[in-house]
Design an enzyme around this catalytic site. Structure first.
Site, PDB file in Angstrom:
ATOM      1  N   TYR A 136       0.862  -1.337  -0.051  1.00  0.00           N
ATOM      2  CA  TYR A 136      -0.039   0.018  -0.252  1.00  0.00           C
ATOM      3  C   TYR A 136       0.763   1.196   0.138  1.00  0.00           C
ATOM      4  O   TYR A 136       1.840   1.373   0.758  1.00  0.00           O
ATOM      5  CB  TYR A 136      -0.919   0.152   1.293  1.00  0.00           C
ATOM      6  CG  TYR A 136      -1.830   1.185   1.202  1.00  0.00           C
ATOM      7  CD1 TYR A 136      -3.022   1.349   0.113  1.00  0.00           C
ATOM      8  CD2 TYR A 136      -1.734   2.371   1.727  1.00  0.00           C
ATOM      9  CE1 TYR A 136      -3.677   2.173   0.330  1.00  0.00           C
ATOM     10  CE2 TYR A 136      -2.298   3.546   1.617  1.00  0.00           C
ATOM     11  CZ  TYR A 136      -3.588   3.485   0.789  1.00  0.00           C
ATOM     12  OH  TYR A 136      -4.253   4.529   0.702  1.00  0.00           O
ATOM     13  N   GLN A 177     -10.583   0.546   1.035  1.00  0.00           N
ATOM     14  CA  GLN A 177     -11.197  -0.253  -0.090  1.00  0.00           C
ATOM     15  C   GLN A 177      -9.910  -1.113  -0.578  1.00  0.00           C
ATOM     16  O   GLN A 177     -10.083  -2.132  -1.059  1.00  0.00           O
ATOM     17  CB  GLN A 177     -11.953   0.699  -0.972  1.00  0.00           C
ATOM     18  CG  GLN A 177     -11.202   1.544  -1.701  1.00  0.00           C
ATOM     19  CD  GLN A 177     -11.261   2.983  -1.035  1.00  0.00           C
ATOM     20  OE1 GLN A 177     -11.620   3.106   0.136  1.00  0.00           O
ATOM     21  NE2 GLN A 177     -11.250   3.981  -1.925  1.00  0.00           N
ATOM     22  N   ASN A 190      -2.994   6.303   6.728  1.00  0.00           N
ATOM     23  CA  ASN A 190      -3.417   7.071   7.744  1.00  0.00           C
ATOM     24  C   ASN A 190      -4.136   6.206   8.664  1.00  0.00           C
ATOM     25  O   ASN A 190      -4.141   4.917   8.781  1.00  0.00           O
ATOM     26  CB  ASN A 190      -4.464   8.165   7.123  1.00  0.00           C
ATOM     27  CG  ASN A 190      -5.533   7.378   6.299  1.00  0.00           C
ATOM     28  OD1 ASN A 190      -5.923   6.169   6.629  1.00  0.00           O
ATOM     29  ND2 ASN A 190      -6.250   7.928   5.472  1.00  0.00           N
ATOM     30  N   SER A 234       3.193   9.155  10.924  1.00  0.00           N
ATOM     31  CA  SER A 234       4.601   9.369  11.307  1.00  0.00           C
ATOM     32  C   SER A 234       4.845  10.006  12.707  1.00  0.00           C
ATOM     33  O   SER A 234       4.201  10.816  12.986  1.00  0.00           O
ATOM     34  CB  SER A 234       5.304  10.033  10.227  1.00  0.00           C
ATOM     35  OG  SER A 234       6.696   9.909  10.309  1.00  0.00           O
ATOM     36  N   GLN A 284       9.166  15.807   9.894  1.00  0.00           N
ATOM     37  CA  GLN A 284       8.079  14.743  10.325  1.00  0.00           C
ATOM     38  C   GLN A 284       6.635  15.427  10.379  1.00  0.00           C
ATOM     39  O   GLN A 284       5.803  14.548  10.075  1.00  0.00           O
ATOM     40  CB  GLN A 284       8.372  13.831  11.600  1.00  0.00           C
ATOM     41  CG  GLN A 284       9.640  12.893  11.488  1.00  0.00           C
ATOM     42  CD  GLN A 284       9.326  12.037  10.032  1.00  0.00           C
ATOM     43  OE1 GLN A 284       8.456  11.069  10.241  1.00  0.00           O
ATOM     44  NE2 GLN A 284      10.250  12.127   9.245  1.00  0.00           N
ATOM     45  N   HIS A 299       4.352  15.620   7.418  1.00  0.00           N
ATOM     46  CA  HIS A 299       3.785  14.345   7.002  1.00  0.00           C
ATOM     47  C   HIS A 299       2.604  14.349   6.983  1.00  0.00           C
ATOM     48  O   HIS A 299       1.670  13.971   6.071  1.00  0.00           O
ATOM     49  CB  HIS A 299       4.236  13.164   7.609  1.00  0.00           C
ATOM     50  CG  HIS A 299       5.330  12.402   7.285  1.00  0.00           C
ATOM     51  ND1 HIS A 299       5.292  11.857   5.879  1.00  0.00           N
ATOM     52  CD2 HIS A 299       6.689  12.132   7.428  1.00  0.00           C
ATOM     53  CE1 HIS A 299       6.659  11.089   5.467  1.00  0.00           C
ATOM     54  NE2 HIS A 299       7.306  11.612   6.580  1.00  0.00           N
ATOM     55  N   GLU A 301       8.839   5.722  16.409  1.00  0.00           N
ATOM     56  CA  GLU A 301       9.243   5.139  15.232  1.00  0.00           C
ATOM     57  C   GLU A 301      10.626   5.675  14.817  1.00  0.00           C
ATOM     58  O   GLU A 301      11.351   4.859  14.356  1.00  0.00           O
ATOM     59  CB  GLU A 301       8.249   5.704  14.042  1.00  0.00           C
ATOM     60  CG  GLU A 301       8.411   5.307  13.022  1.00  0.00           C
ATOM     61  CD  GLU A 301       7.431   6.217  11.767  1.00  0.00           C
ATOM     62  OE1 GLU A 301       7.402   5.674  10.545  1.00  0.00           O
ATOM     63  OE2 GLU A 301       6.909   7.230  12.297  1.00  0.00           O
ATOM     64  N   HIS A 302      10.846   6.934  14.848  1.00  0.00           N
ATOM     65  CA  HIS A 302      12.213   7.518  14.476  1.00  0.00           C
ATOM     66  C   HIS A 302      12.807   8.088  15.683  1.00  0.00           C
ATOM     67  O   HIS A 302      12.080   8.773  16.518  1.00  0.00           O
ATOM     68  CB  HIS A 302      12.180   8.485  13.619  1.00  0.00           C
ATOM     69  CG  HIS A 302      11.377   8.135  12.060  1.00  0.00           C
ATOM     70  ND1 HIS A 302       9.911   8.452  11.812  1.00  0.00           N
ATOM     71  CD2 HIS A 302      11.729   7.451  11.329  1.00  0.00           C
ATOM     72  CE1 HIS A 302       9.734   7.937  10.695  1.00  0.00           C
ATOM     73  NE2 HIS A 302      10.760   7.362  10.042  1.00  0.00           N
ATOM     74  N   ASP A 338      14.784   7.958   5.323  1.00  0.00           N
ATOM     75  CA  ASP A 338      13.215   8.261   4.468  1.00  0.00           C
ATOM     76  C   ASP A 338      13.741   7.440   3.010  1.00  0.00           C
ATOM     77  O   ASP A 338      12.731   7.151   2.296  1.00  0.00           O
ATOM     78  CB  ASP A 338      12.709   9.409   4.549  1.00  0.00           C
ATOM     79  CG  ASP A 338      11.780   9.457   5.656  1.00  0.00           C
ATOM     80  OD1 ASP A 338      11.500   8.315   6.436  1.00  0.00           O
ATOM     81  OD2 ASP A 338      11.297  10.477   6.122  1.00  0.00           O
ATOM     82  N   GLU A 391       1.037 -36.974  28.248  1.00  0.00           N
ATOM     83  CA  GLU A 391       0.073 -36.135  27.892  1.00  0.00           C
ATOM     84  C   GLU A 391      -1.501 -36.725  27.453  1.00  0.00           C
ATOM     85  O   GLU A 391      -2.324 -36.096  27.058  1.00  0.00           O
ATOM     86  CB  GLU A 391       0.641 -35.253  26.831  1.00  0.00           C
ATOM     87  CG  GLU A 391       1.703 -34.368  27.004  1.00  0.00           C
ATOM     88  CD  GLU A 391       1.994 -33.390  26.046  1.00  0.00           C
ATOM     89  OE1 GLU A 391       2.617 -32.344  26.308  1.00  0.00           O
ATOM     90  OE2 GLU A 391       1.502 -33.527  24.746  1.00  0.00           O
ATOM     91  N   HIS A 423       0.144 -40.454  19.386  1.00  0.00           N
ATOM     92  CA  HIS A 423       1.449 -40.184  19.325  1.00  0.00           C
ATOM     93  C   HIS A 423       2.525 -41.196  19.557  1.00  0.00           C
ATOM     94  O   HIS A 423       3.479 -41.365  18.987  1.00  0.00           O
ATOM     95  CB  HIS A 423       1.450 -38.857  20.130  1.00  0.00           C
ATOM     96  CG  HIS A 423       1.159 -37.836  19.462  1.00  0.00           C
ATOM     97  ND1 HIS A 423      -0.124 -37.416  19.239  1.00  0.00           N
ATOM     98  CD2 HIS A 423       1.499 -36.476  18.959  1.00  0.00           C
ATOM     99  CE1 HIS A 423      -0.590 -36.336  18.696  1.00  0.00           C
ATOM    100  NE2 HIS A 423       0.575 -35.489  18.765  1.00  0.00           N
TER     101      HIS A 423
END
Length: 428
Positions: free
Chosen positions: A124, A186, A209, A233, A255, A258, A322-323, A356, A410, A415
């Site tokens: 994506y 979608q 997003n 971000s 950042q 963004h 994140e960063h 980036d 068990e 088995h």
């Protein structure tokens, strides 16, 4: 930006909250769209493309002619920059390849592990106000190094029904097999269920997003894996008097631009630096083309003063950025002790922008504190580890009795029988 001085530890969780909605806030919207796409396929895809992207499309699959035209529209200078970035990203991700791991755990028992590519992956790529063609490099390059057979890409069209030429150029350059003009919830739904046009994939990658992030998380309910919850971000900078205030401000703004739901934080042991950075942010923001977006994100952001590096580190690990940029005199302290961060940038001349685009590391990273348990995208993200074993007659004699005893304890008689039959056959 809000200034906070010496915050008490019991206030950290509140202070460090992200300016995002929760899954519960968005889940109903996402599920409604998922159900419609599952039921109506391309018809639902087109309906939501018209609603959210303000365009009616006759065909959502990008044609070869569109790609060829896009290649002509990208400047030679940008192509050269993309090729440089591609080379560095390939170098770094190729170096992550590992050999088969093989061991005889005991005489006659051979075990090994091999990595195999995920056959079908979906990427994506956000469009809209910032068409992130760089994300294609970060995702399609390791997908191809891993050997993924089908690499599907979805990106929202503009109101003329087109995808940014740089996105199409990068996708074609990096071996994407099919490109679709679909964005938002979608797109994730289309790759999750498959439609008449969009193939179903096994794993979905890429940022987006808040709605895309929740859609990816809900896709896992329908048997599709995701790279991580990669949402809006975020950046945290730790800096002291050795830092350059203008550099720090530029990183914060890089950042902030963004999106309005991005968040940036400065943690510092210097009140003087905090004041200088605040002034620089105000000055630099005035000249930005995305000034309004950056200002909205800055309103969600903070300048935090703490007295010691130890307290700063504890707060940073609690946040799990994140960063994470380190601009302090004792940088080794933070390098050696940081536990929770997606990607780390060290020193005054290491802007987050380098990661980036062109240094070679991957920029698809965990946000919203998920750096505490998720890694950023890497070569292994596109691979599965498979284990193999081969046991000889001697090997089953060496471990057979232990298997029988454990299976019996068990209460799993079949088995035990699977081993007993083999052991008895060797006694004849």
């Amino acid at each position: 930006m809000k200034k906070i001085y010496k915050p008490e530890k019991d206030t950290w969780s509140k202070i460090l909250e992200r300016p995002t909605q929760t899954v519960a806030d968005i889940e109903d919207i996402v599920l409604n769209i998922f159900n419609e796409v599952k039921e109506d396929g391309d018809i639902a895809i087109n309906r939501y493309t018209e609603k959210f992207d303000n365009v009616v499309l006759g065909e959502i699959l990008v044609a070869t002619s569109e790609i060829n035209e896009a290649v002509k529209l990208v400047s030679n200078e940008l192509k050269e920059a993309i090729l440089l970035a591609k080379s560095n990203i390939e170098n770094f991700h190729t170096a992550q390849k590992t050999e088969r791991v093989s061991v005889d755990t005991t005489a006659g028992v051979s075990c090994w592990q091999e990595k195999r590519p995920i056959q079908k992956v979906g990427l994506y790529i956000p469009g809209g106000t910032a068409p992130l063609f760089s994300t294609i490099l970060m995702l399609a390059i390791p997908a191809n190094i891993a050997g993924c057979k089908e690499v599907v890409l979805c990106s929202p069209p503009n109101n003329q029904g087109k995808i940014d030429p740089a996105i199409l150029y990068a996708a074609n350059l990096c071996g994407v097999t099919k490109i679709f003009k679909v964005g938002g919830i979608q797109a994730i739904a289309g790759m999750t269920f498959g439609t008449e046009t969009i193939p179903q994939v096994y794993k979905i990658f890429g940022p987006g997003n808040q709605f895309v992030t929740v859609a990816k998380q809900l896709a896992t309910k329908f048997g599709v894996a995701i790279d991580m919850p990669a949402g809006p971000s975020e950046l945290l900078v730790v800096a002291d008097d050795s830092a350059n205030a203008s550099f720090v401000a530029s990183d914060l703004l890089s950042q902030a631009e963004h999106g309005v739901d991005s968040q940036v934080i400065l943690v510092s042991t210097s009140k003087m630096l905090i004041d200088a950075v605040e002034k620089e942010v105000h000055t630099q923001c005035k000249t930005l083309p995305r000034k309004e977006i950056a200002e909205a994100a800055i309103a969600n952001s903070k300048l935090m003063y703490v007295e010691t590096d130890q307290e700063a580190l504890a707060l940073i690990n609690e946040y799990g950025p994140e960063h994470f940029i380190i601009c302090v005199e004792d940088e080794d302290y933070y390098i050696d002790n940081i536990s929770n961060a997606g990607s780390v940038f060290i020193g005054n001349y290491t802007p987050e922008s380098a990661g980036d685009y062109a240094s070679g590391t991957n920029h698809t990273l965990p946000t919203n504190g998920y750096a505490k348990q998720y890694s950023g995208v890497n070569l292994d993200s596109f691979l599965k580890s498979m284990t193999f074993q081969k046991i000889s007659a001697k090997g089953i004699q060496n471990i057979g009795n232990a298997i029988e005893l454990m299976a019996e304890a068990e209460g799993l008689q079949a088995h035990k029988n699977a081993v007993t039959l083999r052991l008895d056959s060797l006694k004849k």
